[in-house]
Design a protein around this motif. Structure first.
Motif, PDB file in Angstrom:
ATOM      1  N   LYS A  59       0.802  -1.218   0.000  1.00 60.52           N
ATOM      2  CA  LYS A  59       0.000   0.000   0.000  1.00 60.52           C
ATOM      3  C   LYS A  59       0.840   1.276   0.000  1.00 60.52           C
ATOM      4  O   LYS A  59       0.401   2.295  -0.488  1.00 60.52           O
ATOM      5  CB  LYS A  59      -0.995   0.008   1.154  1.00 60.52           C
ATOM      6  CG  LYS A  59      -0.380  -0.013   2.526  1.00 60.52           C
ATOM      7  CD  LYS A  59      -1.435  -0.013   3.611  1.00 60.52           C
ATOM      8  CE  LYS A  59      -0.768   0.020   4.957  1.00 60.52           C
ATOM      9  NZ  LYS A  59      -1.697   0.062   6.042  1.00 60.52           N
ATOM     10  N   ASP A  60       2.052   1.219   0.546  1.00 65.26           N
ATOM     11  CA  ASP A  60       2.910   2.410   0.539  1.00 65.26           C
ATOM     12  C   ASP A  60       4.374   1.995   0.627  1.00 65.26           C
ATOM     13  O   ASP A  60       4.696   0.814   0.767  1.00 65.26           O
ATOM     14  CB  ASP A  60       2.534   3.378   1.669  1.00 65.26           C
ATOM     15  CG  ASP A  60       2.629   2.769   3.063  1.00 65.26           C
ATOM     16  OD1 ASP A  60       3.134   1.634   3.191  1.00 65.26           O
ATOM     17  OD2 ASP A  60       2.220   3.421   4.027  1.00 65.26           O
ATOM     18  N   GLU A  61       5.253   2.995   0.562  1.00 64.76           N
ATOM     19  CA  GLU A  61       6.685   2.675   0.568  1.00 64.76           C
ATOM     20  C   GLU A  61       7.166   2.122   1.901  1.00 64.76           C
ATOM     21  O   GLU A  61       8.135   1.367   1.939  1.00 64.76           O
ATOM     22  CB  GLU A  61       7.521   3.877   0.136  1.00 64.76           C
ATOM     23  CG  GLU A  61       7.493   5.044   1.079  1.00 64.76           C
ATOM     24  CD  GLU A  61       8.196   6.273   0.525  1.00 64.76           C
ATOM     25  OE1 GLU A  61       8.755   7.005   1.353  1.00 64.76           O
ATOM     26  OE2 GLU A  61       8.182   6.489  -0.681  1.00 64.76           O
TER      27      GLU A  61
END
Length: 158
Positions: A59-61
């Protein structure tokens, strides 16, 4: 562990071969480190493809970095990263207190100057893995006390 030895030996021979084939000048030393980093980049790209083929999207870094620290690092070095820190502005610091590829070097300060060539492949490995996951980055490494090292990952915003 017996399964770590072939990787360590291959890595050592790779460094020896590339550094031996180059002259001893500073510019050639820099080229050797660049060659090692580029080799690691390609290996990281291929390895992360195999590791993430059955994984859901991240979903994100931060989730990507957690995957690198847990699953990717375990696959390569048979242990997780000891510490992950971030400033939440695109800079991550991965700390390994007993880095496998530095353990065979003496802990004396006289070997600190040789550390960059032993870390270049791993910097490329991480950068290649992140690149294949859609995260453009710059990866650097530093050693202050052997065999501990810190990898700094700076995420490049597009």
């Amino acid at each position: 562990m017996a399964h770590e030895a072939p990787f360590q030996l291959l890595h050592s021979e790779l460094i020896h071969y590339i550094c031996k084939s180059a002259d001893s000048t500073d510019s050639e030393n820099g080229r050797s480190v660049t060659k090692l980093e580029n080799m690691g980049f390609r290996v990281g790209q291929g390895l992360i493809e195999r590791l993430t083929k059955d994984t859901a999207r991240f979903k994100d870094e931060l989730d990507v970095m957690k995957f690198i620290c847990k699953d990717f690092w375990t696959c390569v070095f048979k242990k997780q990263i000891d510490n992950l820190r971030t400033n939440h502005q695109g800079i991550y610091v991965l700390q390994d207190n007993k880095f496998l590829l530095l353990c065979h070097l003496s802990a004396g300060k006289q070997y600190l100057e040789h550390a960059p060539k032993y870390l270049a492949f791993t910097c490329g490995l991480v950068r290649g893995a992140l690149s294949n996951m859609g995260v453009k980055s710059i990866v650097t490494a530093e050693v202050s006390v052997m065999p501990a090292c810190k990898f700094q990952v700076m995420i490049q915003k597009v």
